[in-house]
Design an enzyme around this catalytic site. Structure first.
Site, mmCIF file in Angstrom:
data_model
loop_
_atom_site.group_PDB
_atom_site.id
_atom_site.type_symbol
_atom_site.label_atom_id
_atom_site.label_comp_id
_atom_site.label_asym_id
_atom_site.label_seq_id
_atom_site.Cartn_x
_atom_site.Cartn_y
_atom_site.Cartn_z
ATOM 1 N N CYS A 140 0.842 -1.189 0.000
ATOM 2 C CA CYS A 140 0.000 0.000 0.000
ATOM 3 C C CYS A 140 0.886 1.250 0.000
ATOM 4 O O CYS A 140 1.892 1.303 0.687
ATOM 5 C CB CYS A 140 -0.952 0.101 1.180
ATOM 6 S SG CYS A 140 -2.121 -1.257 1.288
ATOM 7 N N ARG B 289 3.776 -0.092 -4.954
ATOM 8 C CA ARG B 289 3.555 -0.695 -3.631
ATOM 9 C C ARG B 289 2.252 -1.487 -3.554
ATOM 10 O O ARG B 289 2.032 -2.241 -2.609
ATOM 11 C CB ARG B 289 3.529 0.403 -2.553
ATOM 12 C CG ARG B 289 4.804 1.194 -2.483
ATOM 13 C CD ARG B 289 4.699 2.232 -1.388
ATOM 14 N NE ARG B 289 4.681 1.596 -0.092
ATOM 15 C CZ ARG B 289 5.758 1.330 0.622
ATOM 16 N NH1 ARG B 289 6.939 1.647 0.156
ATOM 17 N NH2 ARG B 289 5.645 0.753 1.798
ATOM 18 N N TRP C 33 -2.809 -2.616 -1.720
ATOM 19 C CA TRP C 33 -2.550 -4.044 -1.902
ATOM 20 C C TRP C 33 -3.445 -4.721 -0.876
ATOM 21 O O TRP C 33 -3.200 -4.627 0.333
ATOM 22 C CB TRP C 33 -1.082 -4.367 -1.667
ATOM 23 C CG TRP C 33 -0.732 -5.776 -2.027
ATOM 24 C CD1 TRP C 33 -0.358 -6.235 -3.262
ATOM 25 C CD2 TRP C 33 -0.735 -6.918 -1.163
ATOM 26 N NE1 TRP C 33 -0.134 -7.587 -3.217
ATOM 27 C CE2 TRP C 33 -0.353 -8.045 -1.942
ATOM 28 C CE3 TRP C 33 -1.015 -7.125 0.179
ATOM 29 C CZ2 TRP C 33 -0.248 -9.336 -1.422
ATOM 30 C CZ3 TRP C 33 -0.921 -8.409 0.710
ATOM 31 C CH2 TRP C 33 -0.530 -9.497 -0.105
ATOM 32 N N ASN D 174 -1.909 1.543 5.810
ATOM 33 C CA ASN D 174 -1.073 0.459 5.295
ATOM 34 C C ASN D 174 -0.781 -0.451 6.480
ATOM 35 O O ASN D 174 -0.403 0.032 7.539
ATOM 36 C CB ASN D 174 0.231 1.054 4.732
ATOM 37 C CG ASN D 174 1.243 -0.001 4.348
ATOM 38 O OD1 ASN D 174 0.898 -1.151 4.099
ATOM 39 N ND2 ASN D 174 2.507 0.393 4.306
ATOM 40 N N GLY D 175 -0.963 -1.760 6.303
ATOM 41 C CA GLY D 175 -0.677 -2.683 7.405
ATOM 42 C C GLY D 175 -1.893 -3.537 7.726
ATOM 43 O O GLY D 175 -2.822 -3.641 6.927
ATOM 44 N N GLU E 74 17.292 -17.606 -8.504
ATOM 45 C CA GLU E 74 16.868 -16.240 -8.815
ATOM 46 C C GLU E 74 16.294 -16.161 -10.235
ATOM 47 O O GLU E 74 15.286 -15.479 -10.472
ATOM 48 C CB GLU E 74 18.061 -15.279 -8.624
ATOM 49 C CG GLU E 74 17.863 -13.849 -9.085
ATOM 50 C CD GLU E 74 16.753 -13.095 -8.345
ATOM 51 O OE1 GLU E 74 16.144 -13.639 -7.414
ATOM 52 O OE2 GLU E 74 16.490 -11.955 -8.752
ATOM 53 N N LYS F 50 12.462 -14.881 -11.025
ATOM 54 C CA LYS F 50 12.137 -13.772 -11.935
ATOM 55 C C LYS F 50 11.087 -14.214 -12.949
ATOM 56 O O LYS F 50 10.151 -13.489 -13.249
ATOM 57 C CB LYS F 50 13.378 -13.274 -12.687
ATOM 58 C CG LYS F 50 14.391 -12.518 -11.889
ATOM 59 C CD LYS F 50 13.994 -11.087 -11.524
ATOM 60 C CE LYS F 50 13.355 -10.998 -10.175
ATOM 61 N NZ LYS F 50 14.162 -10.858 -9.019
ATOM 62 N N GLU G 197 7.532 -14.775 -11.300
ATOM 63 C CA GLU G 197 6.782 -13.595 -10.874
ATOM 64 C C GLU G 197 6.394 -12.695 -12.041
ATOM 65 O O GLU G 197 5.406 -11.984 -11.957
ATOM 66 C CB GLU G 197 7.522 -12.809 -9.788
ATOM 67 C CG GLU G 197 8.836 -12.218 -10.194
ATOM 68 C CD GLU G 197 9.561 -11.547 -9.020
ATOM 69 O OE1 GLU G 197 8.916 -11.118 -8.066
ATOM 70 O OE2 GLU G 197 10.799 -11.463 -9.080
ATOM 71 N N HIS H 110 18.829 -36.871 -8.328
ATOM 72 C CA HIS H 110 18.084 -37.273 -7.128
ATOM 73 C C HIS H 110 16.598 -36.972 -7.278
ATOM 74 O O HIS H 110 15.866 -36.980 -6.283
ATOM 75 C CB HIS H 110 18.666 -36.576 -5.901
ATOM 76 C CG HIS H 110 20.093 -36.949 -5.658
ATOM 77 N ND1 HIS H 110 20.469 -38.148 -5.109
ATOM 78 C CD2 HIS H 110 21.247 -36.285 -5.954
ATOM 79 C CE1 HIS H 110 21.798 -38.213 -5.054
ATOM 80 N NE2 HIS H 110 22.283 -37.088 -5.564
ATOM 81 N N LYS I 215 5.657 -4.213 -3.997
ATOM 82 C CA LYS I 215 7.109 -4.062 -3.890
ATOM 83 C C LYS I 215 7.636 -4.373 -2.499
ATOM 84 O O LYS I 215 8.552 -5.153 -2.345
ATOM 85 C CB LYS I 215 7.496 -2.646 -4.306
ATOM 86 C CG LYS I 215 8.982 -2.387 -4.284
ATOM 87 C CD LYS I 215 9.680 -3.076 -5.422
ATOM 88 C CE LYS I 215 11.177 -2.910 -5.380
ATOM 89 N NZ LYS I 215 11.844 -3.976 -6.136
HETATM 90 C C1 F6R Z 1 11.549 -10.577 -6.140
HETATM 91 C C2 F6R Z 1 11.457 -9.574 -5.090
HETATM 92 C C3 F6R Z 1 11.160 -10.046 -3.719
HETATM 93 C C4 F6R Z 1 11.998 -9.238 -2.693
HETATM 94 C C5 F6R Z 1 11.598 -9.640 -1.270
HETATM 95 C C6 F6R Z 1 12.440 -8.928 -0.230
HETATM 96 O O1 F6R Z 1 11.865 -9.999 -7.369
HETATM 97 O O2 F6R Z 1 11.593 -8.409 -5.335
HETATM 98 O O3 F6R Z 1 11.357 -11.406 -3.581
HETATM 99 O O4 F6R Z 1 13.348 -9.502 -2.924
HETATM 100 O O5 F6R Z 1 10.253 -9.322 -1.067
HETATM 101 O O6 F6R Z 1 12.301 -7.548 -0.324
HETATM 102 P P1 F6R Z 1 13.307 -6.577 0.416
HETATM 103 O O7 F6R Z 1 14.641 -6.753 -0.211
HETATM 104 O O8 F6R Z 1 12.749 -5.203 0.192
HETATM 105 O O9 F6R Z 1 13.311 -6.976 1.855
#
Ligand code: F6R
Length: 614
Positions: free
Chosen positions: A2, A27, A75, A101-102, A484, A488, A491, A507, A609
């Site tokens: 949010c 956000r 969100w 937010n929260g 990673e 990517k 998501e 395995h 985010k």
């Molecule tokens: C994936 C991504 C998330 C963040 C995770 C931690 O692309 O962005 O997996 O890496 O939510 O976020 P931070 O680094 O802000 O604690």
């Protein structure tokens, strides 16, 4: 999660608030809403979906001119993302508007209490109780500030709240507990926001708010108190990036811009780290050499991409310092009763500095007397503030929801930490540290070289746009890179993608390989024990079962070349630096494939985010 904006000042509040929301949309983008106080009344507009829907509604029914307003981009947690559940939420008399937010954990009890005393709550959200609780206080004679102080004392959970009142349009009041809120300090105007990006177009002067504080802004003043109403001093700071960093600068996606910014981001993270004698110095390190020498265990905690950065870092930290290093998901860490004491260094990696799981984990560690060091990209955020020490990554704002430059700079910052420990503890000679730092400082050039040769990866992504499943294999530092790469793709492209340790293939995971399945393999540099040859054997095994092999290997690796259906050449770099170049084509691939599938790369479905709820 949010995004929240509050404004009081000389400009038209609506324009400032909506513009701020646009910069915070990363956000959350389930719904958006605004409220302004004008002509003795509150005027609101809210819409489910992205901000474009709110813009359209505001075009159809503009709100009146006002000097004060609040806004929200959501969100969803409690209540589905409908117009009715969109913020702001109002009290019974429609004189107070609140954005949040929260999660307010005791909202059900508060809601029942309010309903028993005749309040009519119209949404499914936890937030709405706050508007009605404020109403109770205001009708008893409190001003909005005192009402907010009293209400916050009754709330459990995590919250940033910002409220405005039709009866006092000269002020906007905010409060925070475990959720971000910063103050923007202007001339004849002041701002509240979840993130400085919301007001960076107007001011780069900001103020941090501490835990359990209430802030009142008017056009000319900012007052901060605790929940009991006692005045508190809040620290001011200057934001070291400007509006251009928060804009797309000619790119179609923030993510693409951020991928291409990586050489600069890595260079900035390394900047100013060397002293007069060439030794490594970390200015923000608030732990003494003596404290660092006492450490007998390191635990890295993080979530998502930051967790994978930690997995990469473990190889370097243990190798350079000979201190055992564990890496753990923050969301699991405190629930398993980890063994922690004064000699444990907990390293919390977080781009946003606000991730709730990571924050809760560091609080747990500090209660056990462990020292906590944050690796963070966001000045003034909660995690570095609550840590004993911090290394900032200096990547600049990361706005694309999928982390890219965040990851690379986190790896670099972890390496700086590992080298610093090695320097202080004497586990590496000075000239060895200098050699590694020299190699690190060449990485921006190597990353740029990778970025300059991405056309075949674009073509591959277009070719594979309709594929249903992609596998990623790696070994040693290539393993977290594989994880990673898969994250990517999941998501952004919403397809099945999994990363495996190449040695684990036989395995179980090899059962997933069938004719045509694309498998990315990150091949270790030659000369890295016998790992290179083992991974080449893995490639042959999957190829024999029909896999389409996409091989990331050193540019002159002619051993692996015959087994690659497509070869993505990587510059020759030391083993521990390979993640910094090998991750980049996987980011580009995910971005291009998602674009080819017609997805919104910057705002993937269901994500936000910074994950500020557990
Ligand atoms: C994936 C991504 C998330 C963040 C995770 C931690 O692309 O962005 O997996 O890496 O939510 O976020 P931070 O680094 O802000 O604690």
């Amino acid at each position: 999660m949010c995004g929240i904006v509050g404004y009081v000042g000389e400009q038209q509040a609506l324009g400032v608030v909506v513009d701020g929301l646009r910069r915070l949309e990363y956000r959350g983008y389930d719904s958006g809403g605004v409220a302004v106080a004008a002509d003795g009344a509150l005027h609101t507009q809210k819409r489910s979906g992205k901000l474009a829907n709110l813009d359209k509604a505001l075009d159809e029914r503009p709100l009146p001119a006002s000097s004060a307003g609040v806004g929200h981009t959501r969100w969803a947690t409690h209540g589905s993302p409908t117009d009715r559940n969109a913020h702001p939420h109002l009290d019974c008399r429609q004189r107070l508007a609140v954005v949040h937010n929260g999660i307010i954990e005791n909202f059900a009890a508060l809601r029942a209490e309010l309903e028993r005393s005749g309040h009519d709550l119209v949404s499914d959200t936890d937030t709405e109780v706050v508007a009605h609780l404020l109403e109770v206080e205001v009708t008893r004679g409190a001003d909005l500030t005192r009402a907010m102080q009293a209400v916050c004392g009754r709330l459990e959970g995590a919250f940033t709240l910002v409220a405005t009142s039709a009866d006092d349009p000269s002020r906007v009041v905010g409060a925070r507990r475990n959720s971000p809120l910063v103050v923007g300090l202007g001339e004849g105007e002041n701002f509240l926001a979840s993130d400085v990006a919301a007001f960076i177009a107007h001011t780069r002067e900001a103020m941090e708010l501490g835990q359990d504080q209430v802030v009142t802004i008017t056009a000319d003043a900012v007052e901060v108190t605790d929940f009991a109403g006692n005045p508190v001093d809040a620290a001011r700071y200057h934001v070291d990036w400007d509006l251009s960093a928060a804009e797309k600068g000619g790119y179609d996606w923030f993510m693409r811009k951020e991928i291409y910014e990586q050489p600069r981001a890595v260079a900035d993270t390394l900047l100013g780290r060397r002293g007069a004698e060439g030794e490594l110095q970390l200015d923000e390190m608030r732990l003494s050499d003596e404290e660092l020498r006492e450490i007998d265990k390191i635990i890295v905690i993080a979530c998502g991409t930051a967790f994978y950065a930690g997995l990469v870092a473990k190889y370097a930290i243990e190798h350079w310092t000979r201190v055992p290093c564990e890496v753990e998901l923050a969301s699991e860490f405190r629930y398993r009763d980890p063994i922690l004491d004064k000699a444990t260094l907990v390293v919390a990696i977080s781009q946003s500095g606000e991730t709730m799981d990571t924050l809760m984990a560091i609080r747990h560690a500090r209660r056990q007397r462990s020292r906590v060091l944050a690796i963070c990209n966001t000045n003034g955020s909660t995690i570095p503030r609550e840590s004993d020490a911090v290394i900032y990554t200096h990547a600049g704002p990361e706005i694309g929801v999928a982390s890219t430059k965040g990851f690379l700079t986190q790896v670099v910052a972890c390496y700086l930490l590992g080298l610093y420990l090695a320097q202080v503890r004497g586990t590496k000679y000075g000239d060895e540290i200098t050699w590694i730092l020299d190699k690190l400082s060449q990485m921006p050039t190597e990353i740029q070289q990778v970025l300059d040769s991405m056309e075949p990866v674009h073509a591959l992504a277009r070719d594979l746009a309709q594929t249903q499943s992609v596998l990623f294999l790696g070994r040693h530092t290539g393993y977290p890179v594989a994880l990673e790469g898969a994250l990517k793709l999941k998501e952004l492209a919403y397809i099945h993608a999994e990363g495996f340790a190449a040695g684990e293939l036989k395995h179980g995971p090899i059962a997933l390989v069938e004719k045509g399945v694309p498998v990315f393999v990150i091949v270790p540099p030659r000369g890295r024990d016998s790992l290179h040859d083992k991974v080449v054997s893995n490639i042959q095994e999957i190829r024999a079962r029909g896999a389409r092999t996409i091989v990331l290997a050193e540019e002159d690796d002619d051993v692996v070349a015959p087994y690659a259906d497509q070869l993505v050449p990587l510059p020759k770099v030391p083993t521990l630096m390979q993640p910094l170049v090998a991750t980049v084509p996987l980011q580009v691939f995910a971005c291009e494939l998602a674009t080819a599938r017609g997805h919104d790369v910057d705002q993937p479905r269901n994500l936000a985010k910074s994950v500020t709820v557990e």
